[in-house]
Design a protein around this motif. Structure first.
Motif, PDB file in Angstrom:
ATOM      1  N   THR A  76       0.833  -1.208   0.000  1.00 36.16           N
ATOM      2  CA  THR A  76       0.000   0.000   0.000  1.00 36.16           C
ATOM      3  C   THR A  76       0.864   1.252   0.000  1.00 36.16           C
ATOM      4  OG1 THR A  76      -1.692  -1.158   1.238  1.00 36.16           O
ATOM      5  CG2 THR A  76      -1.801   1.233   1.251  1.00 36.16           C
ATOM      6  N   ALA A  77       1.882   1.243   0.861  1.00 38.93           N
ATOM      7  CA  ALA A  77       2.771   2.406   0.937  1.00 38.93           C
ATOM      8  C   ALA A  77       3.478   2.620  -0.397  1.00 38.93           C
ATOM      9  CB  ALA A  77       3.792   2.209   2.051  1.00 38.93           C
ATOM     10  N   LEU A  78       3.905   1.517  -1.013  1.00 36.38           N
ATOM     11  CA  LEU A  78       4.624   1.632  -2.282  1.00 36.38           C
ATOM     12  C   LEU A  78       3.696   2.113  -3.401  1.00 36.38           C
ATOM     13  CD1 LEU A  78       7.041  -1.432  -2.218  1.00 36.38           C
ATOM     14  CD2 LEU A  78       7.597   0.988  -1.964  1.00 36.38           C
ATOM     15  N   GLU A  79       2.460   1.683  -3.352  1.00 36.25           N
ATOM     16  CA  GLU A  79       1.500   2.154  -4.357  1.00 36.25           C
ATOM     17  C   GLU A  79       1.322   3.661  -4.252  1.00 36.25           C
ATOM     18  OE1 GLU A  79      -1.072  -1.919  -4.767  1.00 36.25           O
ATOM     19  OE2 GLU A  79      -1.809  -0.310  -3.474  1.00 36.25           O
ATOM     20  N   ARG A  80       1.212   4.121  -3.028  1.00 27.75           N
ATOM     21  CA  ARG A  80       1.055   5.572  -2.820  1.00 27.75           C
ATOM     22  C   ARG A  80       2.311   6.323  -3.236  1.00 27.75           C
ATOM     23  NH1 ARG A  80      -3.019   6.513   2.118  1.00 27.75           N
ATOM     24  NH2 ARG A  80      -4.535   4.998   1.385  1.00 27.75           N
ATOM     25  N   LYS A  81       3.443   5.724  -2.919  1.00 26.68           N
ATOM     26  CA  LYS A  81       4.698   6.351  -3.304  1.00 26.68           C
ATOM     27  C   LYS A  81       4.765   6.455  -4.832  1.00 26.68           C
ATOM     28  CE  LYS A  81       9.516   5.244  -3.638  1.00 26.68           C
ATOM     29  NZ  LYS A  81      10.482   4.165  -3.491  1.00 26.68           N
ATOM     30  N   ASN A  82       4.333   5.399  -5.490  1.00 32.36           N
ATOM     31  CA  ASN A  82       4.338   5.375  -6.948  1.00 32.36           C
ATOM     32  C   ASN A  82       3.470   6.492  -7.533  1.00 32.36           C
ATOM     33  OD1 ASN A  82       2.862   3.945  -9.552  1.00 32.36           O
ATOM     34  ND2 ASN A  82       5.064   3.625  -9.457  1.00 32.36           N
ATOM     35  N   VAL A  83       2.305   6.682  -6.957  1.00 31.20           N
ATOM     36  CA  VAL A  83       1.413   7.752  -7.421  1.00 31.20           C
ATOM     37  C   VAL A  83       2.061   9.117  -7.185  1.00 31.20           C
ATOM     38  CG1 VAL A  83      -0.801   8.903  -7.045  1.00 31.20           C
ATOM     39  CG2 VAL A  83      -0.687   6.417  -7.099  1.00 31.20           C
ATOM     40  N   ALA A  84       2.641   9.270  -5.988  1.00 24.72           N
ATOM     41  CA  ALA A  84       3.289  10.547  -5.664  1.00 24.72           C
ATOM     42  C   ALA A  84       4.436  10.836  -6.631  1.00 24.72           C
ATOM     43  CB  ALA A  84       3.801  10.520  -4.222  1.00 24.72           C
ATOM     44  N   GLN A  85       5.188   9.777  -6.988  1.00 25.95           N
ATOM     45  CA  GLN A  85       6.318   9.969  -7.907  1.00 25.95           C
ATOM     46  C   GLN A  85       5.843  10.356  -9.306  1.00 25.95           C
ATOM     47  OE1 GLN A  85       8.369   6.281  -7.160  1.00 25.95           O
ATOM     48  NE2 GLN A  85      10.201   7.366  -6.481  1.00 25.95           N
ATOM     49  N   THR A  86       4.759   9.724  -9.730  1.00 24.24           N
ATOM     50  CA  THR A  86       4.214  10.064 -11.046  1.00 24.24           C
ATOM     51  C   THR A  86       3.766  11.517 -11.072  1.00 24.24           C
ATOM     52  OG1 THR A  86       3.396   7.806 -11.136  1.00 24.24           O
ATOM     53  CG2 THR A  86       2.583   9.304 -12.814  1.00 24.24           C
ATOM     54  N   GLU A  87       3.110  11.932  -9.995  1.00 26.81           N
ATOM     55  CA  GLU A  87       2.682  13.336  -9.904  1.00 26.81           C
ATOM     56  C   GLU A  87       3.883  14.268  -9.924  1.00 26.81           C
ATOM     57  OE1 GLU A  87      -0.124  14.626 -10.288  1.00 26.81           O
ATOM     58  OE2 GLU A  87      -1.177  12.720 -10.331  1.00 26.81           O
ATOM     59  N   LEU A  88       4.934  13.853  -9.226  1.00 27.85           N
ATOM     60  CA  LEU A  88       6.146  14.678  -9.174  1.00 27.85           C
ATOM     61  C   LEU A  88       6.716  14.912 -10.563  1.00 27.85           C
ATOM     62  CD1 LEU A  88       8.468  13.657  -6.194  1.00 27.85           C
ATOM     63  CD2 LEU A  88       7.700  15.937  -6.832  1.00 27.85           C
ATOM     64  N   GLN A  89       6.773  13.830 -11.347  1.00 27.50           N
ATOM     65  CA  GLN A  89       7.316  13.954 -12.703  1.00 27.50           C
ATOM     66  C   GLN A  89       6.486  14.933 -13.524  1.00 27.50           C
ATOM     67  OE1 GLN A  89       7.425   9.949 -14.115  1.00 27.50           O
ATOM     68  NE2 GLN A  89       9.311   9.486 -13.004  1.00 27.50           N
ATOM     69  N   SER A  90       5.178  14.804 -13.391  1.00 30.79           N
ATOM     70  CA  SER A  90       4.318  15.679 -14.178  1.00 30.79           C
ATOM     71  C   SER A  90       4.446  17.131 -13.717  1.00 30.79           C
ATOM     72  CB  SER A  90       2.891  15.132 -14.132  1.00 30.79           C
ATOM     73  OG  SER A  90       1.981  16.138 -13.870  1.00 30.79           O
ATOM     74  N   LEU A  91       4.606  17.321 -12.413  1.00 29.98           N
ATOM     75  CA  LEU A  91       4.810  18.682 -11.901  1.00 29.98           C
ATOM     76  C   LEU A  91       6.109  19.289 -12.444  1.00 29.98           C
ATOM     77  CD1 LEU A  91       3.729  18.509  -8.140  1.00 29.98           C
ATOM     78  CD2 LEU A  91       2.631  19.782  -9.961  1.00 29.98           C
ATOM     79  N   ASP A  92       7.126  18.430 -12.511  1.00 29.22           N
ATOM     80  CA  ASP A  92       8.428  18.860 -13.027  1.00 29.22           C
ATOM     81  C   ASP A  92       8.296  19.431 -14.442  1.00 29.22           C
ATOM     82  OD1 ASP A  92      10.612  18.815 -11.498  1.00 29.22           O
ATOM     83  OD2 ASP A  92      11.506  17.018 -12.393  1.00 29.22           O
ATOM     84  N   THR A  93       7.594  18.679 -15.285  1.00 27.00           N
ATOM     85  CA  THR A  93       7.385  19.103 -16.672  1.00 27.00           C
ATOM     86  C   THR A  93       6.643  20.435 -16.701  1.00 27.00           C
ATOM     87  OG1 THR A  93       7.026  16.774 -17.102  1.00 27.00           O
ATOM     88  CG2 THR A  93       6.551  18.286 -18.904  1.00 27.00           C
ATOM     89  N   GLN A  94       5.633  20.546 -15.852  1.00 24.97           N
ATOM     90  CA  GLN A  94       4.821  21.759 -15.849  1.00 24.97           C
ATOM     91  C   GLN A  94       5.627  22.968 -15.388  1.00 24.97           C
ATOM     92  OE1 GLN A  94       1.255  21.020 -13.636  1.00 24.97           O
ATOM     93  NE2 GLN A  94       0.771  19.247 -14.874  1.00 24.97           N
ATOM     94  N   VAL A  95       6.464  22.742 -14.379  1.00 24.47           N
ATOM     95  CA  VAL A  95       7.281  23.854 -13.882  1.00 24.47           C
ATOM     96  C   VAL A  95       8.220  24.333 -14.994  1.00 24.47           C
ATOM     97  CG1 VAL A  95       9.145  24.465 -12.285  1.00 24.47           C
ATOM     98  CG2 VAL A  95       7.125  23.302 -11.433  1.00 24.47           C
ATOM     99  N   SER A  96       8.826  23.393 -15.739  1.00 22.99           N
ATOM    100  CA  SER A  96       9.726  23.864 -16.810  1.00 22.99           C
ATOM    101  C   SER A  96       8.944  24.569 -17.913  1.00 22.99           C
ATOM    102  CB  SER A  96      10.600  22.764 -17.408  1.00 22.99           C
ATOM    103  OG  SER A  96      10.319  21.525 -16.921  1.00 22.99           O
ATOM    104  N   GLU A  97       7.730  24.090 -18.176  1.00 25.06           N
ATOM    105  CA  GLU A  97       6.913  24.772 -19.197  1.00 25.06           C
ATOM    106  C   GLU A  97       6.606  26.206 -18.777  1.00 25.06           C
ATOM    107  OE1 GLU A  97       3.185  23.176 -20.840  1.00 25.06           O
ATOM    108  OE2 GLU A  97       4.209  21.246 -20.880  1.00 25.06           O
ATOM    109  N   LEU A  98       6.270  26.364 -17.501  1.00 20.70           N
ATOM    110  CA  LEU A  98       5.966  27.707 -17.009  1.00 20.70           C
ATOM    111  C   LEU A  98       7.201  28.601 -17.042  1.00 20.70           C
ATOM    112  CD1 LEU A  98       3.477  27.314 -14.034  1.00 20.70           C
ATOM    113  CD2 LEU A  98       3.047  28.010 -16.364  1.00 20.70           C
ATOM    114  N   GLU A  99       8.357  27.988 -16.765  1.00 19.43           N
ATOM    115  CA  GLU A  99       9.595  28.758 -16.808  1.00 19.43           C
ATOM    116  C   GLU A  99       9.813  29.301 -18.222  1.00 19.43           C
ATOM    117  OE1 GLU A  99      12.698  26.523 -14.673  1.00 19.43           O
ATOM    118  OE2 GLU A  99      11.853  27.818 -13.114  1.00 19.43           O
ATOM    119  N   GLU A 100       9.525  28.434 -19.200  1.00 21.42           N
ATOM    120  CA  GLU A 100       9.671  28.833 -20.600  1.00 21.42           C
ATOM    121  C   GLU A 100       8.709  29.985 -20.935  1.00 21.42           C
ATOM    122  OE1 GLU A 100       9.066  26.333 -24.506  1.00 21.42           O
ATOM    123  OE2 GLU A 100      10.169  25.176 -23.018  1.00 21.42           O
TER     124      GLU A 100
END
Lengths: 267, 92
Positions: A90-114
């Protein structure tokens, strides 16, 4: 030119003529145009500030999620060494979701920077042109007859108007992008508010709604991989290490409930 | 000839460049009208790159009206399609 450019030019020209609608007496047009330009420059500055705010918001979410990833990983490890594989999963599943969100946030932050960079460049260009227009308008006023001035003013105003229309377009695109990201960020906030990335040791034995949803969201192979890796690591730590962690887990299980309030105090 | 790449810059190009620009643009238009995204980005960026490579940027203090305005470089295939159905890129 037809197609892409033709359509684009038509739309920009329509916008420019809208901007320059008040072409009555040349002197008035000059000052009106200049005043409009300065106003638009303020709008661009505000637009840039909005993009920066949106970016900061996403960055804050990123740092919260990063903390959750670390916490959930620790909890999975503790659960596994204590023999509670279901909780570890269960913890790993949640971690996995959090990591996926993190990656998507990363992309969005660079887009906004651009976007921020583009708008800043546009703002500088527009400012230079407005400054140029300001000088030009004084020259025009001083040197030309009313009729001639009219022609020259409308040329200059159209040129600056085009730049303004273009900056307006860039701003609109930036706003659309941040709106989309806001919707996404709100969805992550909802997951956070629902306690998705909180302490899994708080969970009972039964699956709750969040769990069922998370199982759909998280990638099963990634979770299985994580679990296998963790098992291997714990296995190689030897009996002493395992016993130590197991003891920690027993503590963690009991103290998890009492530790929770202080953690939420910090947030 | 003054060409603007929206969201970027204005460029001064020789009048002889118009023919090649037209060809490149027609390439993009054909792809968009074909409805399949394959090759869209390549063709569209080839058009923008041609302008950047053959043009000289207009100075920030010069006030010029463009003869041609190209869409911004982050134009998506869907947006390019909307261009032709008349919805337009620039909202009112």
């Amino acid at each position: 030119m037809a197609g892409l450019t033709g359509r684009m030019s038509t739309v920009v020209k329509a916008k420019v003529s809208k901007l320059l609608d008040r072409a009555e007496d040349p002197a008035e047009t000059l000052d009106y145009s200049y005043q409009k330009q300065v106003e638009q420059l303020q709008n661009v500055k505000k637009g840039i500030a909005d993009v920066v705010t949106a970016k900061k918001r996403l960055q804050m979410q990123e740092s919260t999620l990063q903390q959750s990833v670390v916490k959930l990983d620790t909890q999975a490890r503790q659960a596994l060494s204590g023999g509670n594989e279901a909780l570890a999963k269960t913890a790993l599943e949640r971690k996995n979701v959090a990591q996926t969100e993190l990656q998507s946030l990363d992309t969005q932050v660079s887009e906004l920077e651009e976007q921020q960079q583009k708008l800043t460049d546009s703002e500088q260009k527009l400012r230079a042109k407005i400054e140029s227009f300001r000088t030009k308008k004084e020259v025009i006023k001083a040197q030309y007859s009313a009729a001639e001035a009219q022609v020259r003013i409308s040329e200059a105003a159209t040129g600056v108007g085009e730049q303004m229309a273009d900056v307006g377009l860039a701003m609109q695109r930036a706003v659309d992008k941040t709106e989309n990201m806001k919707a996404r960020a709100d969805a992550v906030s909802e997951l956070e508010a629902a306690g998705t990335f909180e302490d899994v040791t708080q969970l009972g034995t039964g699956e709750d709604d969040i769990d069922r949803q998370l199982k759909q969201l998280s990638s099963a192979p990634a979770v299985e991989d994580d679990l296998a890796k963790m098992k291997a690591e714990l296995g190689s730590a030897g009996p002493a290490g395992a016993a130590q962690i197991a003891a920690g887990e027993a503590d963690g299980g009991a103290s998890g409930a009492s530790a929770q309030p202080s953690e939420s105090d910090q947030q | 000839m003054i060409v603007r790449i929206s969201g970027e810059d204005q460029y001064r190009l020789a009048d002889e460049d118009a023919a090649r620009l037209n060809e490149l643009e027609n390439g993009v238009v054909q792809i968009v009208e074909g409805g399949s995204e394959d090759g869209f980005l390549d063709a569209f960026h080839a058009l923008l790159d041609y302008v950047r490579a053959h043009g000289t940027p207009v100075g920030d203090d010069e006030i010029e009206t463009s003869d041609v305005i190209l869409p911004p470089s982050d134009l998506t295939f869907a947006e390019a399609g909307r261009e032709f159905t008349g919805e337009g890129l620039i909202p009112d």
